[in-house]
Motif scaffolding. Structure first.
Motif, mmCIF file in Angstrom:
data_model
loop_
_atom_site.group_PDB
_atom_site.id
_atom_site.type_symbol
_atom_site.label_atom_id
_atom_site.label_comp_id
_atom_site.label_asym_id
_atom_site.label_seq_id
_atom_site.Cartn_x
_atom_site.Cartn_y
_atom_site.Cartn_z
ATOM 1 N N LEU A 74 0.815 -1.213 0.000
ATOM 2 C CA LEU A 74 0.000 0.000 0.000
ATOM 3 C C LEU A 74 0.847 1.261 0.000
ATOM 4 O O LEU A 74 0.329 2.358 0.186
ATOM 5 C CB LEU A 74 -0.924 0.017 1.225
ATOM 6 N N ARG A 102 -8.234 -6.255 -3.083
ATOM 7 C CA ARG A 102 -7.723 -5.049 -2.426
ATOM 8 C C ARG A 102 -8.245 -4.924 -1.001
ATOM 9 O O ARG A 102 -8.168 -3.879 -0.384
ATOM 10 C CB ARG A 102 -8.110 -3.822 -3.253
ATOM 11 N N ALA A 191 -7.969 0.894 -0.121
ATOM 12 C CA ALA A 191 -7.799 -0.480 0.341
ATOM 13 C C ALA A 191 -8.595 -0.680 1.623
ATOM 14 O O ALA A 191 -8.759 0.247 2.424
ATOM 15 C CB ALA A 191 -6.329 -0.788 0.589
#
Length: 367
Positions: A74, A102, A191
């Motif tokens: 990320l 995700r 996310a």
């Protein structure tokens, strides 16, 4: 004042009366609600390195490895603008259209460290705190209630990660609301990570909680990878027995003797909670070092019970001890409530209030 009292921060009986939760009607601006979406003080210092996996539960060690890799993935630019451009679980994939989901869902029973791992993921994600959000399912629904749906989408869309602790599967309306919200955020490139506790009556049924979660969030299920975290079965530990309540006189004396303590009659506090939006319950406890309650009684109805659950969560997050007289906390909720659709919340509230009551015992000893 004794040296032990001075060391513990407890003062002798004060001239001024204790604080009162019933006298507080906090106003919380929207920017504070968003800014406070960080791991609570209880989990402020946790990290993957401080999580101690049970050597007899390999799924715990495996979960740490997956989440560390997920956090590292990320670190790239925000994915907004790339419709459904999900990050996988490999490193260095931010610039490509990845193959994996995700989102990650931590599936397991009570007490296996899911919140510890979720907070560790938040801390490990290489982004400024303003680009990461952490909150319970209830806090997220309260945010929508305070800001409105579109404003919440707009506010959170620039985030790199949203962590949702204790995803509730017992309120279809709220679940659909949050599912729709998460769908919009996924489209914006956010996310996701979530946890949800298995209901006490469903423990030992394999991946039942995971199936519930993925079904309830409907179209979002493809975007979550489920991580099973096994551990000691909640039923084997049993519901913790609440410590015996103190007398009204003991509670009152401790409230006067403790700096920054509040003192309220329990039925009056329940009535006051109905006048304060649950999104403000955190602010209701600002600056408190202890909460003292007299005349604890059975909860009269479901709406009142659910408000108390939220307050219990906020007090637990902030590690505020609760000293009480009247009924023990494990007898707050009726059998009908404990066997109904919100039983998971009530079991959690009993567990947390019991822990805070144990923390408060020293207040009487030093008063």
């Amino acid at each position: 004042m004794s040296s032990s009292s001075a060391a513990s921060g407890i003062s002798p009986i004060a001239d001024a009366a204790p604080l009162s939760l019933c006298a507080r009607e906090p106003y919380v601006p929207a920017d504070r609600l968003v800014a406070e979406m960080v791991p609570p003080p209880r989990f402020d210092s946790v990290r993957f390195a401080t999580y101690i996996p049970d050597p007899n539960q390999p799924s715990q060690t495996a979960a740490v490895g997956v989440l560390e890799t997920f956090a590292a993935g990320l670190g790239g630019a925000h994915a907004a603008g790339a419709k459904r451009g999900f990050l996988g679980f490999g490193k260095g994939r931010a610039a490509k259209t990845p193959a994996g989901p995700r989102g990650v869902y931590l599936d397991g029973g009570y007490g296996v460290g899911k919140t510890h791992l979720l907070a560790s993921l938040w801390h490990a994600t290489p982004a400024e705190p303003a680009l990461k959000a952490f909150g319970t399912f209830v806090e997220l629904t309260n945010l929508v209630g305070a800001l409105g749906f579109q404003k919440t989408v707009q506010t959170l869309s620039g985030h790199r990660l949203l962590c949702i602790d204790e995803f509730e599967l017992d309120d279809p309306g709220d679940t659909v609301l949050v599912s729709t919200l998460l769908g919009r955020l996924v489209d914006a490139g956010v996310a996701l990570a979530a946890t949800s506790n298995t209901l006490p009556g469903k423990l030992g049924q394999g991946r039942f909680a995971s199936v519930d979660f993925l079904r309830e969030i409907q179209g979002l299920s493809a975007h979550f990878r489920s991580l099973r975290i096994d551990g000691e079965d909640y039923r084997h530990r049993g519901l913790p027995e609440a410590p015996a309540p103190f007398t009204d006189e003991q509670v009152t004396e401790a409230a006067y003797a403790t700096a920054d303590a509040s003192l309220d009659d329990f039925p009056h506090l329940l009535a006051h909670l109905a006048k304060v939006h649950p999104s403000r319950y955190g602010a209701l406890t600002d600056g408190l070092k202890a909460v003292c309650l007299t005349d604890v009684q059975p909860i009269p109805d479901q709406s009142t019970a659910l408000r108390l659950v939220v307050l219990a969560d906020r007090l637990y997050d902030r590690e505020v001890p609760v000293l009480a007289s009247g009924l023990p906390f494990d007898r707050l909720f009726s059998e009908e409530m404990l066997n109904g659709g919100y039983r998971k919340k009530y079991f959690r509230a009993i567990s947390r209030l019991t822990a805070l009551a144990r923390d408060a015992k020293g207040l009487v000893e030093t008063a």
